[in-house]
Design an enzyme around this catalytic site. Structure first.
Site, PDB file in Angstrom:
ATOM      1  N   GLU A  32       0.845  -1.208   0.000  1.00 13.69           N
ATOM      2  CA  GLU A  32       0.000   0.000   0.000  1.00 13.69           C
ATOM      3  C   GLU A  32       0.876   1.252   0.000  1.00 13.69           C
ATOM      4  O   GLU A  32       1.848   1.336   0.745  1.00 13.69           O
ATOM      5  CB  GLU A  32      -0.893  -0.032   1.251  1.00 13.69           C
ATOM      6  N   THR A  63      -3.823   4.911  -1.376  1.00  8.91           N
ATOM      7  CA  THR A  63      -4.870   5.406  -0.464  1.00  8.91           C
ATOM      8  C   THR A  63      -5.545   6.663  -1.018  1.00  8.91           C
ATOM      9  O   THR A  63      -5.053   7.312  -1.948  1.00  8.91           O
ATOM     10  CB  THR A  63      -4.299   5.709   0.930  1.00  8.91           C
ATOM     11  N   ARG A 122     -15.571   3.420   4.030  1.00  8.19           N
ATOM     12  CA  ARG A 122     -16.489   4.484   4.437  1.00  8.19           C
ATOM     13  C   ARG A 122     -15.765   5.818   4.583  1.00  8.19           C
ATOM     14  O   ARG A 122     -16.223   6.851   4.125  1.00  8.19           O
ATOM     15  CB  ARG A 122     -17.112   4.089   5.793  1.00  8.19           C
ATOM     16  N   ALA A 142     -19.685   1.526   4.114  1.00 10.62           N
ATOM     17  CA  ALA A 142     -18.939   0.712   3.143  1.00 10.62           C
ATOM     18  C   ALA A 142     -19.848  -0.315   2.453  1.00 10.62           C
ATOM     19  O   ALA A 142     -19.695  -0.564   1.257  1.00 10.62           O
ATOM     20  CB  ALA A 142     -17.771   0.014   3.840  1.00 10.62           C
ATOM     21  N   TYR A 162     -11.199  -5.183  11.256  1.00  9.53           N
ATOM     22  CA  TYR A 162     -10.622  -4.630  12.486  1.00  9.53           C
ATOM     23  C   TYR A 162     -10.441  -5.694  13.568  1.00  9.53           C
ATOM     24  O   TYR A 162     -11.359  -5.949  14.352  1.00  9.53           O
ATOM     25  CB  TYR A 162     -11.517  -3.485  12.990  1.00  9.53           C
ATOM     26  N   ASN A 178     -20.922  -6.630  10.560  1.00 10.39           N
ATOM     27  CA  ASN A 178     -20.697  -5.607   9.537  1.00 10.39           C
ATOM     28  C   ASN A 178     -19.722  -6.118   8.465  1.00 10.39           C
ATOM     29  O   ASN A 178     -19.931  -5.924   7.269  1.00 10.39           O
ATOM     30  CB  ASN A 178     -20.143  -4.335  10.200  1.00 10.39           C
TER      31      ASN A 178
END
Ligand SMILES: Cc1cc2nc3c(=O)[nH]c(=O)nc-3n(C[C@H](O)[C@H](O)[C@H](O)COP(=O)(O)OP(=O)(O)OC[C@H]3O[C@@H](n4cnc5c(N)ncnc54)[C@H](O)[C@@H]3O)c2cc1C
Length: 308
Positions: A32, A63, A122, A142, A162, A178
């Site tokens: 990334e 990003t 999100r 999201a 997470y 979620n």
């Protein structure tokens, strides 16, 4: 085999295996980057892309600045990496502070340029505002964003996960539900927030399976460039910093080379333990620097493609 027994076996394997010996290099990696602000930073990014490209990443991602603040710069880098470096590139895209039409337009531009992979997020409330609120004409979160992106094109979608629970989530189960909903909406992979203890990932992986999540969950590895910066970020995103880590960075603020060696050791050891626990995919938060990620991949047995 129960998760506990499996974890005990994994722990034994990690402790008994001689340090980094005999690893087959049977891992897949992704890297990334963030969009550079200046020409000089752009040069650093490009040098890093060139250094890491021979490791044959399955994709690299770029990003999207807070609130979409880097829309053009992200677009420019994603398209350039895919076209010039020949690496499949993924664009991060958030839905905060934008209408559905604005987000769809960004996505359509990517599709038209041949970009087929979006990291759908999100986003966070802008600085100074408390709590996230969807834009009145925007995607709600999201899950909603993924559905919208799929209407624009059949993108490959990665999402965020997470291991230590998202700060906005009422509890772990809600967070897992979620995540499952993001897979059900069309995501193929989740990349985790950074963490520093392998058990954190193993527990999360077991809980995700128990919650019915079958999709790929890839650990996000953050090699520490600056301990102070990581402490700040961890405070915001809820990542625990183990006590032993502070001790290892103590007194190294003015010693960048020593700090880098310590960082590489910590991140490589984390990856080695994850590997021993069956992990074969790794996503590196490079912060646009190649050295640490390259060194860790090397220790995990990965070699430039041409030399294999
Ligand atoms: C790999 C990775 C890459 C990232 N890249 C970027 C980037 O490029 N740009 C950027 O600005 N940010 C980025 N972020 C940060 C991300 O935008 C924030 O973490 C944000 O707060 C949440 O985004 P999300 O997509 O996980 O949100 P969501 O999955 O929509 O929601 C976040 C959490 O809120 C809770 N939640 C949401 N809706 C509900 C509901 N209806 N009821 C109950 N709980 C709910 C859930 O527990 C959920 O985990 C990244 C994060 C990761 C891990």
């Amino acid at each position: 085999m129960s998760p506990t027994v499996r974890q005990m076996r994994e722990a034994h394997l990690a402790l008994d295996t001689p340090l980094f010996s005999g690893l087959e290099g049977d891992i897949e990696v992704s890297f990334e980057f963030f969009p550079p602000k200046t020409d000089k930073m752009g040069e650093t990014l490009w040098n890093s892309v060139s250094t890491l490209a021979p490791l044959d990443p399955r994709f690299v991602s770029v990003t999207y600045g807070a609130g979409g603040s880097t829309r053009e710069r992200t677009h420019e880098q994603v398209v350039r990496i895919q076209k010039e470096a020949g690496i499949p590139a993924a664009a991060h895209l958030t839905c905060v502070a934008a209408t559905r039409e604005e987000v769809d337009t960004v996505a359509r531009h990517y599709w038209d340029e041949g970009i087929r992979h979006i990291v759908a997020l999100r986003g966070d409330a802008p600085d100074g505002q408390s709590g996230y609120a969807p834009h009145p004409g925007g995607y709600e979160n999201a899950i909603d964003l993924i559905a919208g992106l799929k209407r624009v094109g059949d993108f490959e979608i990665s999402v965020a996960a997470y291991p230590e629970v998202h700060p906005d989530s009422p509890n772990r189960q809600a967070d897992l539900d979620n995540l499952k909903a993001k897979f059900d909406a069309g995501a193929t992979r989740a990349i985790t927030q950074f963490f520093f203890e392998p058990e954190c990932f193993f527990d999360f992986r077991d809980q995700a399976v128990a919650a019915g999540i079958e999709g790929e969950i890839v650990p996000g590895i953050m090699p520490v460039m600056s301990f102070a910066a990581v402490q700040r970020m961890s405070g915001l995103c809820g990542t625990a910093i183990p006590a032993w880590m502070g001790g290892l960075f103590e007194g190294l603020d003015e010693k960048p080379e020593a700090r880098q060696l310590v960082s590489a050791t910590i991140a490589a050891e984390l990856c080695r333990r994850l590997y021993a626990g069956g992990v074969r995919q790794f996503h590196f938060y490079t912060l646009n620097r190649a050295e640490l990620s390259y060194a860790i991949c090397h220790m995990l047995g990965l070699r430039p493609k041409a030399q294999k």
